[in-house]
Every structure is written in C-alpha cells, then in structure tokens.
Design an enzyme around this catalytic site. Structure first.
Site, PDB file in Angstrom:
ATOM      1  N   ARG A  15       1.410  -0.959  -0.219  1.00 60.56           N
ATOM      2  CA  ARG A  15      -0.040   0.009   0.007  1.00 60.56           C
ATOM      3  C   ARG A  15       0.734   1.002  -0.421  1.00 60.56           C
ATOM      4  NH1 ARG A  15      -5.512   1.512   3.461  1.00 60.56           N
ATOM      5  NH2 ARG A  15      -5.882  -0.043   1.734  1.00 60.56           N
ATOM      6  N   HIS A  62      -6.812   1.168  -6.820  1.00 58.61           N
ATOM      7  CA  HIS A  62      -7.119   0.356  -5.027  1.00 58.61           C
ATOM      8  C   HIS A  62      -8.244  -1.003  -6.372  1.00 58.61           C
ATOM      9  CE1 HIS A  62      -7.622  -0.583  -1.226  1.00 58.61           C
ATOM     10  NE2 HIS A  62      -8.440   0.073  -1.126  1.00 58.61           N
ATOM     11  N   GLN A 111     -10.130  -4.011  -3.709  1.00 60.61           N
ATOM     12  CA  GLN A 111     -11.032  -3.432  -3.327  1.00 60.61           C
ATOM     13  C   GLN A 111     -12.158  -3.421  -4.602  1.00 60.61           C
ATOM     14  OE1 GLN A 111     -11.864  -1.781  -0.304  1.00 60.61           O
ATOM     15  NE2 GLN A 111     -14.236  -2.290  -1.077  1.00 60.61           N
ATOM     16  N   ASP A 121     -17.605   7.830  -1.245  1.00 61.63           N
ATOM     17  CA  ASP A 121     -15.720   7.032  -0.635  1.00 61.63           C
ATOM     18  C   ASP A 121     -15.673   8.601  -0.283  1.00 61.63           C
ATOM     19  OD1 ASP A 121     -13.630   6.385   0.174  1.00 61.63           O
ATOM     20  OD2 ASP A 121     -12.524   6.538  -2.082  1.00 61.63           O
ATOM     21  N   CYS A 153     -16.504   1.827   0.140  1.00 57.75           N
ATOM     22  CA  CYS A 153     -14.843   0.726   0.652  1.00 57.75           C
ATOM     23  C   CYS A 153     -15.068   0.686   2.100  1.00 57.75           C
ATOM     24  CB  CYS A 153     -13.785   1.691  -0.143  1.00 57.75           C
ATOM     25  SG  CYS A 153     -13.519   3.132  -0.076  1.00 57.75           S
ATOM     26  N   ARG A 171     -13.411  -8.383   0.650  1.00 58.28           N
ATOM     27  CA  ARG A 171     -11.569  -8.495   0.097  1.00 58.28           C
ATOM     28  C   ARG A 171     -10.994  -9.368   1.014  1.00 58.28           C
ATOM     29  NH1 ARG A 171      -9.965  -3.744   1.075  1.00 58.28           N
ATOM     30  NH2 ARG A 171      -8.408  -4.139   0.307  1.00 58.28           N
TER      31      ARG A 171
END
Ligand code: CP
Ligand code: NVA
Length: 313
Positions: free
Chosen positions: A116, A143, A146, A233, A272, A300
C-alpha cells in the site's frame, strides 16, 4: 460473457496485480469464481491450505484496517504466513530505495508482496525488480483489490453484471478509477457523479471507455436514474489535506435518503470504508437496510485469498 457461464482455468496470465487495466474479463472472472469457491469452503469450515509454507510480505506506507487484517488472515487461512512491514519500521521509510528493498526480499525467499503506497510507480518498480508476484493494496491512483471485492458483492446481490447500473458519488480518486476500469470490463453500466473539478482524470476515463459503458457527470438526477448500486468514498483520501473548498463542492453529492429515493426501489449502498458519516454518506443510508458495506468488506478476504492463491501457488 457473464460470470455464471465462465469456465475456470485455474490460472492467470498476469504475474502481478498492479491495476485491473492489465486484466481481461476472463481473468477477473477467474479471480471471482475462485473467491466464491474459497468463501464456500471457509463457510463450511473446510481446510484449504493451498499456500502452505508461503510467505506474503505486506508493506504499508499508509494506514489500513481491512487490507491489513484481510490479507493477514487470508494468507493464514491458506496455510501461509504474513510478514507485516510498516514503512515506519523498515528502512524504506528512511529513504532506502524500492529497488534495494526488493533486491533484499528476493534473497529471503519471499513468495509474494502486497504493498500500500502513494505512487503507482513504486508498485511498478517492485514488479520490475522483484522475483515474486506484487499485489497493489491501494495507491493514489488505483485500488484493484477493493474493486474485485466490490464486483463480487454486486454479483452476489444481483446475480449478474450486465444491465446493472453502478453510480459512484463524490471524489474521482483511486476507488472511482478502479471501479470505472473493472466495472466497465465486466459489463456494469458505470457512472461517476461529482463536481467537474474533482472528476477522475480524463485519460483514465478514456481508457475505461474502451472496455465498456462509463459516464462522467455532475448531474445527480442522471446518476440516480435507473441506478442499482450507489457507491461513495471519503472526500479526502489518505495523504490529502482536508480543505473547505473541496468539502463544499462535494457536499451536494452526499448519498442520503433523498438521493436514494430517486434510484431503483431495490438499489443497494456500497462504500469501500472507512466512512465519514455526515459527509459523503448519511447514517440513515450506511446503517440502513439497503447498505451492504459489511458484506463488501468481508469479500475483501475471499477475493484476496483468490488473488494470492492464483498468483502465488
Ligand atoms: N477499504 C480499505 O482498503 O480499507 P482499509 O484502508 O482499512 O484497508
Ligand atoms: N480513497 C480512499 C480509500 C480508502 C480505502 C483513500 O485512498 O484514502
């Protein structure tokens, strides 16, 4: 082609998961079918230690709850071991280069790296110099893990992708970018709705449009019309400084009961996470009966187990 008619191959052509642009619809379906199978095995309490003895290094330059815990738990459930490497603790955080870091990891038989980070280029560099698969656990631009979990969640909710309209409301950042690319590839009708100055970069929109239907608009009614999945988001992604101008511009795009009422009656809400209640979404929506954010968060785990299995086996 729909996921239901996809025949599993048990492998991917890609060596890494850097962005979904590199993945064909067949490869996305390979991951989703594998994730559905692994979820089934997990729920039945059946062992599936397909990565016994393998080690996943997890490098974090930004905070995380879901990504960290789901990768860590996921590799354990597959019989392997996680190695958590916060940039605050390793020399990467004191300016050792990505190149030197990965050359060293190459010598210690690390079987996969999840990172990340801020710049997508760091993931590309890991992939260039590493001798193991590299997985993007979020960058400033994308991402993909996700969005694979999001696609799995939409599929579980609707049983198909074709004809399902997903409207994303808010900031055109990493999650919106991956949703446009991944969603368009599988045949979702993807709409990104927000103020023009915070819209996704035109080059990413243009690329996503090569794969399928993608609309970018500042018109809430257009985004809400026939919408099946509302998605939002945070206004400010990790690494961005909150500013009032952006907050003021994004506030009208909040997902609230009024907006939801303009969408299809059985529409669902996704996010998310982490969420900021009262900003991009109201409490009544995210904690309401049509919110599937925790199913989404759970997926996830399953989807990333599928990614690790297919890339690291
Ligand atoms: N959605 C997501 O990636 O959450 P974390 O930042 O907690 O990992
Ligand atoms: N856009 C958000 C997503 C967090 C999972 C961020 O980058 O902070």
């Amino acid at each position: 082609m729909e996921l239901a008619s996809y025949k599993k191959k048990g492998r991917l052509n890609n060596k890494h998961l850097l962005t979904l642009r590199d993945y064909s619809v067949g490869e996305i379906y390979e991951i989703l079918s594998c994730a559905l199978r692994l979820k089934f095995l997990q729920k039945k309490g059946k062992k599936h230690e397909y990565l016994k003895g393998k080690t996943l290094a997890m490098i974090f330059e930004k905070s995380s709850t879901r990504t960290r815990v789901s990768f860590e738990q996921g590799i354990r459930q597959l019989g392997g071991s996680p190695m958590f490497l916060s940039s605050a603790d390793i020399q990467l955080g004191r300016n050792e280069t990505v190149h030197d870091t990965v050359q060293v990891l190459n010598r210690y038989d690390i079987d996969g790296i999840m990172m990340r980070t801020f710049e997508q280029s760091k993931l590309d560099e890991l992939a260039r110099y590493g001798n193991m698969p590299v997985i993007n656990g979020l960058s400033d631009d994308f991402h993909p893990c996700q969005v694979l979990a999001d696609l799995m969640t939409v599929y579980e909710a609707y049983g198909r992708f074709g004809g399902v309209k997903l409207s994303y409301f808010g900031d055109g950042g990493n999650v919106a970018n991956s949703l446009m690319i991944g969603g368009a590839k599988v045949g979702l009708d993807v709409c990104v709705c927000g103020p023009a100055e915070y819209a996704p970069k035109p080059e990413i929109v243009a690329e996503a449009r090569k794969f399928g239907k993608v609309t970018v608009t500042d018109d809430l009614d257009e985004a809400a019309r026939d919408c099946d999945v509302l998605y939002s988001d945070v206004f400010f992604s990790m690494g961005q400084k909150p500013d009032q101008k952006k907050e003021k511009a994004l506030m009208p795009y909040q997902v609230n009961a009024g907006l939801m009422a303009k969408t299809n009656p059985d529409s669902v809400f996704m996010h998310c996470l982490p969420a900021h209640r009262g900003e991009e979404v109201t409490t009544e929506v995210i904690d309401g009966p049509r919110s599937i954010v925790f199913e989404e968060a759970e997926n996830r785990l399953h989807v990333q187990k599928a990614v690790m299995y297919l890339l690291m086996k």
